[in-house]
Design an enzyme around this catalytic site. Structure first.
Site, mmCIF file in Angstrom:
data_model
loop_
_atom_site.group_PDB
_atom_site.id
_atom_site.type_symbol
_atom_site.label_atom_id
_atom_site.label_comp_id
_atom_site.label_asym_id
_atom_site.label_seq_id
_atom_site.Cartn_x
_atom_site.Cartn_y
_atom_site.Cartn_z
ATOM 1 N N SER A 85 -37.991 117.232 -98.895
ATOM 2 C CA SER A 85 -36.725 117.939 -98.984
ATOM 3 C C SER A 85 -35.776 117.416 -97.895
ATOM 4 C CB SER A 85 -36.965 119.446 -98.882
ATOM 5 O OG SER A 85 -35.822 120.172 -99.234
ATOM 6 N N GLU A 127 -37.971 120.561 -110.237
ATOM 7 C CA GLU A 127 -37.352 120.782 -108.930
ATOM 8 C C GLU A 127 -36.482 122.034 -108.886
ATOM 9 O OE1 GLU A 127 -37.586 119.287 -106.064
ATOM 10 O OE2 GLU A 127 -38.324 117.261 -106.408
ATOM 11 N N HIS A 168 -39.572 122.780 -106.744
ATOM 12 C CA HIS A 168 -39.337 122.115 -105.463
ATOM 13 C C HIS A 168 -40.366 122.554 -104.423
ATOM 14 C CE1 HIS A 168 -36.916 120.090 -102.436
ATOM 15 N NE2 HIS A 168 -36.907 121.172 -101.693
#
Length: 533
Positions: free
Chosen positions: A229, A348, A452
Site C-alpha cells: 500500500s 482491491e 486490499h
C-alpha cells in the site's frame, strides 16, 4: 490519484485502515506458541552505536526499538533525519518503541503524539550469528502514510522458513513525514526538498542496515526493500530516488503501482502554505513560518493536516531526492535498476467501497455514482459493468474500480509491469486471488473477497485472523517465493508452480489456495476498454 474515484473520500487516505486489525489483534507480540529461553550471548549484538540485547525465542531472535536516527524533535522537526547518538552499556531491545505521531484509523487504532519514533526491529533465524550472508528484507509498512507502525508485523515466519534477516522500520507520518512548505527550504536543507522526510527516514534506515546487517548475520550487499500500500508507493519512490542508490538490490511492491504519480513540488508546497496558515503559521517570512511550524503542538499539527491535506506521500521535483516522477524516471532509465516483484489483489477496492458504503446501495444509486464519476464515459462503463451482473451493486462498483485506472488497479499495475520490463530489469508479476482470505474489516452482508491488504497475513501470520490448512499451504508458498526472490532475484517455492519472468500480459502469477497459476490480468480486468476511455 485519478479524479474518477467513485467513492466517498480518497481511497489513498482510506488506506490507513489497512493496519487497523493488525494494531488491535497482534500488537507486536510473538505467536503464543513461541517459547522464551534464558538470555545468552546470542541475544546481544554489537551495532555501530552500541550493544543491544534482544530476545531468543524458540526458532528466532527478535530485537526491537533500535534507533536508526536521532529523535526528529524540536529544531529537527521537518528536517532530514540526523545520526542517532551512541550509548554506553547494553541497550534493552526486548520491546518495541511507540508508533510515530498519528490519529486513529477510521474504525479504531490508537492516537499517538510521539515524534521520537525513528526505530526499527530486526528478526533473524535463531543463532544467525553462526551464519553469514543471509539475505536482508526491509519492510515499509502501509497505512496511507498517515498511520501504522513497524512493530505489529511478526516477521518470524519469513525469517525462519525463508532463512532471511527481516528489518521492519518506522518512518514519520502525516505532516511530520510529508508536509511541504517553502519556508522549510533553507541552507543545506534545500537539496533535500520539503515534503519527503518520511522517504528520507526510510533511506536512513537502509543506511543503518548497510552498516549493521552483518552483525545480525545478514549480507549488506543483498538487501530487498518491500512494502504494501503506502509502503509500496514509498518503495517505488525509492526505486526512482537518486539518494537511495546502492541502498537495496531488489524491490517488492505490493498493491500500489510503480507508475502512480507522486505529488508535485508546486502543488505540495501550495497546499503546505494553506495548512500552515490554518495553524497560524503565516508570519510574514519563511524563517518565521518555519519556526512556527516547528513549535506548533503535535496535536494541532495532526488535526490540521488531517482536515486540510488531500494526500500524504512522496514529492517529485527539487534537486536530489525525487527529481522525476517515478514513471518518468523508469521511462528515461534514471532509476535504481534492480529486479522487481510487483502486484496487487484481485478485489482491491472492496475494502474502500465497504468503508464508504457500509450499507447496501441500490442499482439506481450505483448508476448515479458511476455517472458522477465518469461523465460522458459513464454509459460505456455501465454497459461493461452492469449492476445486474454482480451479486450486488457495491460489488459492481468495487470491481470496476479495481480494474480501472486507479493506483491500485490491475490495469495500472500492468502498465508498471510493462514499463519496468521495457527498461530491462527482471519483473515478476502477481495477483493475490484468495477470496476467502481473512478480511481487514468484516462488514455484515458484504463479501470482502481478496480485498486490499488481504495478502499480508499470509506473509506475517497472525496479523489478521487465522488461516485454514489450504491457506497455510499458500502462505508457505508465498513465503518461499518472497524470500527466494530476496535471495537471488528469482521467486521459487517448494512444491509450487514455476513463476515466469514477466514478458507479456499473461505472465502474472495468480495466488490462491490450490490454484497458483498464470493469468492475464490485462484481459480479466478489461484493460483495453479502460485504456480506450
Amino acid at each position: 490519484m485519478s479524479e474518477r474515484v467513485a467513492l466517498k473520500g480518497d481511497p489513498v487516505r482510506l488506506i490507513a485502515v489497512s493496519l487497523l486489525a493488525s494494531a488491535l489483534v497482534l500488537g507486536g507480540t510473538a505467536p503464543a506458541s513461541a517459547q522464551h529461553r534464558a538470555p545468552d550471548s546470542s541475544a546481544v549484538v554489537r551495532t555501530d552505536l552500541g550493544l543491544v540485547r534482544g530476545q531468543v525465542r524458540q526458532d528466532h531472535r527478535l530485537f526491537q526499538g533500535i534507533p536508526f536516527a536521532a529523535p526528529p524533535t524540536g529544531d529537527l522537526r521537518f528536517r532530514p533525519p540526523q545520526p542517532a547518538r551512541p550509548w554506553q552499556g547494553v541497550r534493552d531491545a526486548t520491546s518495541p518503541r511507540g508508533q510515530c505521531a498519528q490519529l486513529p484509523a477510521p474504525y479504531g487504532g490508537e492516537t499517538s503524539y510521539e515524534e521520537d519514533c525513528l526505530y526499527l526491529n530486526v528478526t533473524t533465524p535463531d543463532r544467525a550469528q553462526r551464519k553469514h550472508g543471509l539475505p536482508v528484507m526491509v519492510w515499509v509498512h502501509g497505512g496511507g502514510n498517515t498511520t501504522g507502525t513497524a512493530s505489529v508485523y511478526n516477521a518470524a515466519k519469513l525469517a525462519v522458513e525463508g532463512g532471511v534477516v527481516v528489518v521492519t522500520i518506522n518512518y514519520r507520518l502525516g505532516a511530520f513525514g510529508w508536509l511541504a512548505h517553502p519556508g522549510l527550504e533553507s541552507g543545506a536543507d534545500r537539496r533535500y526538498q520539503t515534503g519527503n522526510y518520511g522517504l528520507l527516514d526510510q533511506q536512513a534506515a537502509l543506511r543503518w542496515v548497510r552498516r549493521n546487517a552483518e552483525a545480525f548475520g545478514g549480507n549488506p550487499g543483498n538487501v530487498t526493500l518491500f512494502g504494501e500500500s503506502a509502503g509500496s508507493w514509498n518503495s517505488c519512490a525509492n526505486l526512482a530516488s537518486p539518494t537511495a542508490a546502492g541502498l537495496f538490490h531488489k524491490v517488492i511492491a505490493q498493491s500500489y503501482s510503480c507508475t502512480a504519480p507522486a505529488r508535485t513540488e508546486t502543488s505540495a508546497e501550495a497546499e503546505g502554505v494553506t495548512i500552515a496558515k490554518a495553524m497560524g503559521c503565516d508570519k510574514g517570512s519563511d524563517a518565521a513560518d518555519a519556526a512556527c511550524l516547528r513549535a506548533t503542538p503535535v496535536k494541532t499539527v495532526l488535526e490540521t493536516f488531517e482536515a486540510k491535506a488531500t494526500d500524504a506521500g512522496p514529492v517529485a521535483g527539487g534537486d536530489h531526492v525525487l527529481p522525476l516522477q517515478p514513471e518518468q524516471a523508469i521511462e528515461r532509465g534514471r532509476f535504481n535498476r534492480v529486479p522487481v516483484m510487483h502486484g496487487n489483489t484481485l478485489d482491491e477496492m472492496r475494502l474502500f467501497v465497504s468503508l464508504s458504503f457500509p450499507d447496501p446501495i441500490t442499482a439506481a444509486q450505483y448508476e448515479d455514482i458511476v455517472r458522477s464519476a465518469y461523465g460522458a464515459d459513464a454509459g460505456k462503463v455501465l454497459a461493461r459493468y452492469p449492476a445486474a451482473a454482480y451479486p450486488e451493486p457495491r460489488i459492481a462498483l468495487a470491481t470496476l474500480q479495481t480494474d480501472s485506472n486507479e493506483v491500485l488497479s490491475a490495469c495500472v499495475h500492468q502498465n508498471a509491469f510493462r514499463l519496468l520490463d521495457r527498461a530491462g530489469v527482471p519483473v515478476y508479476a502477481y495477483q493475490f486471488a484468495d477470496r476467502a482470505a481473512p478480511p481487514l474489516l468484516d462488514v455484515p452482508g458484504f463479501e470482502e473477497g481478496a480485498e486490499h491488504a488481504s495478502e499480508l497475513t499470509f506473509l506475517f501470520p497472525g496479523l489478521i485472523g487465522t488461516l485454514t490448512p489450504a491457506q497455510q499451504r499458500l502462505s508457505d508458498a508465498m513465503v518461499g517465493y518472497w524470500t527466494s526472490f530476496a535471495r537471488d532475484g528469482r521467486p521459487q517455492a517448494r512444491q509450487a508452480p514455476h513463476w515466469p519472468r514477466f514478458r507479456s500480459s499473461g505472465d502474472v502469477l495468480s495466488l490462491a489456495p490450490g490454484a497458483v497459476h498464470r493469468t492475464d490480468t490485462a484481459t480479466t480486468a478489461n484493460c483495453s476498454f479502460w485504456n480506450s476511455l
